[in-house]
Write an enzyme that holds these catalytic residues in place. Structure first.
Site: not given
Ligand code: 13P
Length: 250
Positions: A213, A234-235, A97, A9-11, A173, A167, A95
């Site tokens: 993470s 994510g990251g 966020e 997920n590149w956000k 994050g 999650e 998600h």
């Molecule tokens: P991180 O891997 O950056 O913690 O993000 C997880 C996430 O929200 C994937 O959708």
């Protein structure tokens, strides 16, 4: 046996050109004997170019959100059909966020999931407790509410196109990963819940990703848990090396 599903997920990261470069590097670096289904989830604007760049590769493309109506006066929104037209085959629903930064309640998440599935997109239903909920012993209660609200009443043919992503909000994050025991416990809880709602076969087939993470260092151990069927990253999905390292751990 459930095939692991690893999605990046590149956000809100990557321009169109950067996304295409990352997607190409990923497809080139992907081992032919990768054990997982692999996908990337770019921002809306990069979906068409990334989908084009990944044509003919096993890497799928998803979108980060969808609106529940098919068309009309909904300024700023994107429909499931538009996502399909752009080359997406699945979409994230709920998600963390979207839930906690934008304020989407369970009812909206469910409408989005329904709209996506009805239009023919697959879906990843994201669930997870906040830190205060975990500390207050309310993790299972929160997961119960989110999973029931997201899945109750789905046709079995629709459920088979859903992945659940666990999650924990406190792990997203933050560099804090759930322990393997915490992840396994939550995943098993979700699977048992789905067994109660849809029966053993559907629950056994359901893929439940862990997210929060995930790195190339911890992915293998997390995905080695019996009920952890992949990762929503994510990251660490923003660089080909780290994302490929995670895929290799599946
Ligand atoms: P991180 O891997 O950056 O913690 O993000 C997880 C996430 O929200 C994937 O959708």
């Amino acid at each position: 046996m459930r095939k692991p599903f690893v999605a990046g997920n590149w956000k809100m990261n990557k321009t169109i050109a950067e996304g295409v470069t990352l997607a190409r590097a990923l497809a080139e670096g992907l081992s032919k004997d990768a054990k997982a289904d692999v996908a990337v989830i770019p921002p809306f604007l990069a979906v068409p170019a990334v989908a084009q760049a990944l044509k003919g590769t096993p890497v799928k493309v998803g979108a980060q959100d969808v609106f529940w109506e098919a068309q009309g006066a909904f300024t700023g929104e994107i429909s499931a059909a538009m996502l399909q037209d752009a080359g997406a085959t699945f979409v994230l629903c709920g998600h963390s966020e979207r839930r906690h930064v934008i304020g989407e309640p369970d009812e909206i998440v469910r409408r989005k999931l329904d709209a996506a599935l009805k239009a023919g997109l697959d879906a990843i239903l994201c669930v997870g407790e906040k830190l205060d909920e975990r500390e207050a012993g309310l993790t299972e209660k929160r997961l119960d509410i989110q999973v029931r609200s997201g899945l109750t009443g789905l046709a079995p043919s629709h459920l088979s196109r859903v992945t659940v992503a666990y999650e924990p909000v406190w792990a997203i994050g933050t560099g804090k990963t759930a322990t393997t025991a915490q992840a396994q416990e939550a995943h098993l809880f979700i699977r048992k819940l789905v067994r109660g709602m849809f029966g053993a076969a559907a629950a056994d087939d359901l893929r439940i990703q862990y997210g929060g993470s995930v790195t190339a260092q911890n992915a293998k151990e997390l995905m080695g848990q019996p009920d952890v069927d992949g990762a929503l990253v994510g990251g660490a999905s923003l660089k080909p090396e780290s994302f490929l390292g995670i895929i290799a751990g599946a």
